[in-house]
Design a protein around this motif. Structure first.
Motif, PDB file in Angstrom:
ATOM      1  N   ASN A 223       0.837  -1.175   0.000  1.00  0.00           N
ATOM      2  CA  ASN A 223       0.000   0.000   0.000  1.00  0.00           C
ATOM      3  C   ASN A 223       0.878   1.231   0.000  1.00  0.00           C
ATOM      4  O   ASN A 223       1.992   1.204   0.525  1.00  0.00           O
ATOM      5  CB  ASN A 223      -0.936  -0.017   1.208  1.00  0.00           C
ATOM      6  CG  ASN A 223      -2.213   0.747   0.951  1.00  0.00           C
ATOM      7  OD1 ASN A 223      -2.549   1.650   1.698  1.00  0.00           O
ATOM      8  ND2 ASN A 223      -2.939   0.427  -0.117  1.00  0.00           N
ATOM      9  N   ILE A 224       0.372   2.290  -0.593  1.00  0.00           N
ATOM     10  CA  ILE A 224       1.120   3.531  -0.799  1.00  0.00           C
ATOM     11  C   ILE A 224       0.249   4.698  -0.353  1.00  0.00           C
ATOM     12  O   ILE A 224      -0.967   4.689  -0.558  1.00  0.00           O
ATOM     13  CB  ILE A 224       1.477   3.688  -2.299  1.00  0.00           C
ATOM     14  CG1 ILE A 224       2.432   2.586  -2.742  1.00  0.00           C
ATOM     15  CG2 ILE A 224       2.038   5.069  -2.588  1.00  0.00           C
ATOM     16  CD1 ILE A 224       2.596   2.485  -4.244  1.00  0.00           C
ATOM     17  N   SER A 225       0.885   5.701   0.224  1.00  0.00           N
ATOM     18  CA  SER A 225       0.182   6.931   0.573  1.00  0.00           C
ATOM     19  C   SER A 225       1.160   8.089   0.472  1.00  0.00           C
ATOM     20  O   SER A 225       2.371   7.892   0.552  1.00  0.00           O
ATOM     21  CB  SER A 225      -0.382   6.837   1.997  1.00  0.00           C
ATOM     22  OG  SER A 225      -1.129   7.995   2.320  1.00  0.00           O
ATOM     23  N   HIS A 226       0.627   9.286   0.289  1.00  0.00           N
ATOM     24  CA  HIS A 226       1.491  10.464   0.296  1.00  0.00           C
ATOM     25  C   HIS A 226       0.690  11.678   0.737  1.00  0.00           C
ATOM     26  O   HIS A 226      -0.534  11.729   0.604  1.00  0.00           O
ATOM     27  CB  HIS A 226       2.168  10.719  -1.045  1.00  0.00           C
ATOM     28  CG  HIS A 226       1.338  10.427  -2.241  1.00  0.00           C
ATOM     29  ND1 HIS A 226       0.310  11.229  -2.652  1.00  0.00           N
ATOM     30  CD2 HIS A 226       1.389   9.393  -3.110  1.00  0.00           C
ATOM     31  CE1 HIS A 226      -0.233  10.714  -3.751  1.00  0.00           C
ATOM     32  NE2 HIS A 226       0.396   9.597  -4.041  1.00  0.00           N
ATOM     33  N   SER A 227       1.425  12.631   1.300  1.00  0.00           N
ATOM     34  CA  SER A 227       0.829  13.867   1.772  1.00  0.00           C
ATOM     35  C   SER A 227       1.897  14.951   1.729  1.00  0.00           C
ATOM     36  O   SER A 227       2.999  14.752   2.251  1.00  0.00           O
ATOM     37  CB  SER A 227       0.313  13.692   3.209  1.00  0.00           C
ATOM     38  OG  SER A 227      -0.248  14.884   3.711  1.00  0.00           O
ATOM     39  N   TYR A 228       1.598  16.034   1.072  1.00  0.00           N
ATOM     40  CA  TYR A 228       2.519  17.159   0.925  1.00  0.00           C
ATOM     41  C   TYR A 228       3.864  16.679   0.385  1.00  0.00           C
ATOM     42  O   TYR A 228       3.929  16.300  -0.771  1.00  0.00           O
ATOM     43  CB  TYR A 228       2.627  17.954   2.231  1.00  0.00           C
ATOM     44  CG  TYR A 228       1.372  18.765   2.479  1.00  0.00           C
ATOM     45  CD1 TYR A 228       1.311  20.101   2.154  1.00  0.00           C
ATOM     46  CD2 TYR A 228       0.228  18.157   2.988  1.00  0.00           C
ATOM     47  CE1 TYR A 228       0.143  20.843   2.346  1.00  0.00           C
ATOM     48  CE2 TYR A 228      -0.937  18.882   3.176  1.00  0.00           C
ATOM     49  CZ  TYR A 228      -0.978  20.209   2.848  1.00  0.00           C
ATOM     50  OH  TYR A 228      -2.140  20.926   3.019  1.00  0.00           O
ATOM     51  N   ASP A 229       4.927  16.655   1.184  1.00  0.00           N
ATOM     52  CA  ASP A 229       6.257  16.307   0.677  1.00  0.00           C
ATOM     53  C   ASP A 229       6.677  14.873   0.965  1.00  0.00           C
ATOM     54  O   ASP A 229       7.800  14.493   0.653  1.00  0.00           O
ATOM     55  CB  ASP A 229       7.310  17.248   1.273  1.00  0.00           C
ATOM     56  CG  ASP A 229       7.175  18.669   0.757  1.00  0.00           C
ATOM     57  OD1 ASP A 229       6.544  18.862  -0.292  1.00  0.00           O
ATOM     58  OD2 ASP A 229       7.712  19.581   1.413  1.00  0.00           O
ATOM     59  N   TYR A 230       5.823  14.068   1.568  1.00  0.00           N
ATOM     60  CA  TYR A 230       6.222  12.717   1.973  1.00  0.00           C
ATOM     61  C   TYR A 230       5.415  11.637   1.258  1.00  0.00           C
ATOM     62  O   TYR A 230       4.207  11.770   1.053  1.00  0.00           O
ATOM     63  CB  TYR A 230       6.048  12.531   3.481  1.00  0.00           C
ATOM     64  CG  TYR A 230       7.215  13.086   4.258  1.00  0.00           C
ATOM     65  CD1 TYR A 230       8.329  12.308   4.534  1.00  0.00           C
ATOM     66  CD2 TYR A 230       7.211  14.403   4.683  1.00  0.00           C
ATOM     67  CE1 TYR A 230       9.400  12.827   5.225  1.00  0.00           C
ATOM     68  CE2 TYR A 230       8.284  14.939   5.378  1.00  0.00           C
ATOM     69  CZ  TYR A 230       9.376  14.141   5.643  1.00  0.00           C
ATOM     70  OH  TYR A 230      10.458  14.640   6.326  1.00  0.00           O
ATOM     71  N   ALA A 231       6.115  10.558   0.934  1.00  0.00           N
ATOM     72  CA  ALA A 231       5.493   9.336   0.420  1.00  0.00           C
ATOM     73  C   ALA A 231       5.856   8.212   1.374  1.00  0.00           C
ATOM     74  O   ALA A 231       6.954   8.192   1.939  1.00  0.00           O
ATOM     75  CB  ALA A 231       5.989   9.016  -0.982  1.00  0.00           C
ATOM     76  N   VAL A 232       4.940   7.281   1.551  1.00  0.00           N
ATOM     77  CA  VAL A 232       5.164   6.134   2.423  1.00  0.00           C
ATOM     78  C   VAL A 232       4.649   4.883   1.717  1.00  0.00           C
ATOM     79  O   VAL A 232       3.640   4.925   1.008  1.00  0.00           O
ATOM     80  CB  VAL A 232       4.494   6.349   3.806  1.00  0.00           C
ATOM     81  CG1 VAL A 232       3.001   6.501   3.678  1.00  0.00           C
ATOM     82  CG2 VAL A 232       4.843   5.245   4.772  1.00  0.00           C
ATOM     83  N   VAL A 233       5.389   3.779   1.900  1.00  0.00           N
ATOM     84  CA  VAL A 233       5.043   2.501   1.279  1.00  0.00           C
ATOM     85  C   VAL A 233       5.198   1.406   2.325  1.00  0.00           C
ATOM     86  O   VAL A 233       6.144   1.426   3.120  1.00  0.00           O
ATOM     87  CB  VAL A 233       5.980   2.196   0.085  1.00  0.00           C
ATOM     88  CG1 VAL A 233       5.713   0.823  -0.493  1.00  0.00           C
ATOM     89  CG2 VAL A 233       5.843   3.260  -0.983  1.00  0.00           C
ATOM     90  N   CYS A 234       4.266   0.451   2.336  1.00  0.00           N
ATOM     91  CA  CYS A 234       4.405  -0.707   3.212  1.00  0.00           C
ATOM     92  C   CYS A 234       4.048  -1.968   2.426  1.00  0.00           C
ATOM     93  O   CYS A 234       3.294  -1.922   1.457  1.00  0.00           O
ATOM     94  CB  CYS A 234       3.523  -0.573   4.451  1.00  0.00           C
ATOM     95  SG  CYS A 234       1.766  -0.504   4.093  1.00  0.00           S
TER      96      CYS A 234
END
Length: 197
Positions: A83-94
């Motif tokens: 799963n992937i998410s992002h907000s403003y300047d950050y992206a996160v993946v798990c």
């Protein structure tokens, strides 16, 4: 479970161009539909992070895999959930061997009336009585977003799912077969992770 996150400003144009060349067909279509440069960078960064996890932890090349999408656009690969998410300047993946959902949000001032659209009465009470209403609001929103992303569905039932946050414990009143975690690793951001037990 494996988790990676990063800031789009930590990469150069050369890094992004290299990633852009390696995008698969579906990701190229998504990339070309994006208008804002920041959103394009977030998409590319999220793919760089995903590629890194798949190669380092699973010894798999993303472009050699058959990535499928459900009717809500949630990607999946046989035996590996991500799963992937992002907000403003950050992206996160798990990634996980079980269904998993993640959401990241920047804590910021928003209209507090939005709680009427996604919170139960107990959740509203938690936010209203909180010392930091915006942080509490985004905790609950991230948890709900991550939950529905784990399910691979849309947010139409967002008010029917309730999360109770009490001290350092979090539980979902409708689903006890999940692991719940909130991370505050990045200043002014919240990351919520929901994974099947």
């Amino acid at each position: 479970m494996y988790l990676l996150y990063d800031n789009i400003n930590n990469y150069t144009i050369k890094d992004y161009n290299k990633c852009k060349v390696n995008l698969n067909k579906n990701d190229k279509i998504k990339y070309n539909k994006l208008v804002k440069n920041n959103n394009r960078k977030l998409l590319l960064l999220s793919r760089m992070l995903l590629y890194r996890i798949l190669e380092d932890k699973y010894n798999i090349n993303y472009n050699d895999m058959d990535v499928h999408y459900n009717r809500y656009g949630k990607p999946f690969i046989d035996n590996i959930y991500f799963n992937i998410s992002h907000s403003y300047d950050y992206a996160v993946v798990c990634t996980s061997n079980k269904r998993i959902g993640i959401d990241i949000e920047k804590i910021r001032e928003v209209n507090l009336n939005t709680i009427n659209y996604f919170c139960t009465d107990k959740e509203k009470e938690y936010i209203i009585n909180s010392g930091d209403k915006y942080k509490s609001l985004f905790e609950l929103f991230c948890l709900k977003e991550a939950y529905f992303k784990m399910l691979g569905s849309n947010l139409s039932d967002i008010k029917n799912i309730e999360f109770i946050i009490n001290n350092n414990t979090i539980r979902c009143t409708q689903d006890e077969n999940i692991n719940i975690e909130i991370k505050y690793d990045i200043d002014n951001y919240i990351i919520a992770i929901i994974e099947e037990k």
